[in-house]
Design a protein around this motif. Structure first.
Motif, PDB file in Angstrom:
ATOM      1  N   THR A  83      43.039  50.064  42.297  1.00  0.00           N
ATOM      2  CA  THR A  83      43.452  49.384  43.437  1.00  0.00           C
ATOM      3  C   THR A  83      42.609  49.236  44.526  1.00  0.00           C
ATOM      4  OG1 THR A  83      45.622  49.668  42.764  1.00  0.00           O
ATOM      5  CG2 THR A  83      45.256  48.939  45.273  1.00  0.00           C
ATOM      6  N   LYS A  86      39.465  47.045  43.356  1.00  0.00           N
ATOM      7  CA  LYS A  86      39.760  45.944  43.641  1.00  0.00           C
ATOM      8  C   LYS A  86      39.682  45.384  44.893  1.00  0.00           C
ATOM      9  CE  LYS A  86      42.601  45.245  39.415  1.00  0.00           C
ATOM     10  NZ  LYS A  86      43.878  44.835  38.950  1.00  0.00           N
ATOM     11  N   THR A  87      40.066  46.296  45.800  1.00  0.00           N
ATOM     12  CA  THR A  87      40.112  45.757  47.281  1.00  0.00           C
ATOM     13  C   THR A  87      38.720  46.038  48.039  1.00  0.00           C
ATOM     14  OG1 THR A  87      40.692  47.796  47.945  1.00  0.00           O
ATOM     15  CG2 THR A  87      42.429  46.256  47.494  1.00  0.00           C
ATOM     16  N   LYS A  89      37.391  49.369  48.695  1.00  0.00           N
ATOM     17  CA  LYS A  89      37.409  50.433  49.245  1.00  0.00           C
ATOM     18  C   LYS A  89      36.521  51.406  48.576  1.00  0.00           C
ATOM     19  CE  LYS A  89      40.971  53.757  51.084  1.00  0.00           C
ATOM     20  NZ  LYS A  89      42.331  54.185  51.341  1.00  0.00           N
TER      21      LYS A  89
END
Length: 141
Positions: A83, A86-87, A89
């Protein structure tokens, strides 16, 4: 000039079974299931239980028993990394790890994957900010 929307996608049936865009479990090629994220069971290096990859896939060690608590913990941990990848970060390459806008140098030193954090070189797998966040998810069970 007119504007035309594309056709709506509807559920499709084939041989009495519902076909969907996302596939899960054995249908996706693995017994582990994470919607939208390929989970691939394969041999990994000694001490490595899983890997979250820049392409959005997750590798899980073939030594972990399918359906076990260990598998669930590893998947939760790796999904946090996936996650974050994907973002935007989290990102990584051969020479760096980038987390929350900070870039940490990374290099192979004496045959070990080392990352420089707070001015000190640490072996990958140690106590890093991105690992702490992922471990908080896992430990919250």
């Amino acid at each position: 000039m007119g504007f035309k929307l594309g056709r709506a996608r509807q559920a499709e049936m084939a041989s009495g079974s519902l076909r969907t865009k996302l596939r899960f479990g054995a249908e996706a090629g693995s017994d582990a299931s994470v919607p939208g994220t390929p989970v691939i069971r394969k041999p990994l290096a000694e001490g490595i239980l899983g890997e979250a990859n820049m392409d959005g896939s997750i590798f899980i060690s073939d030594k972990i028993k399918p359906g076990s608590d260990m598998e669930n913990k590893v998947l939760l941990h790796k999904m946090r990394h996936a996650t974050d990848l994907k973002t935007g970060k989290l990102a990584y390459g051969d020479n760096f790890v980038k987390y929350n806008g900070t870039t940490y140098p990374r290099e192979n030193r004496n045959g070990k994957d080392m990352i420089k954090v707070d001015g000190k070189w640490k072996e990958a797998g140690d106590n890093f900010p991105w690992e702490n966040d992922a471990n908080n998810i896992k430990n919250g069970l």
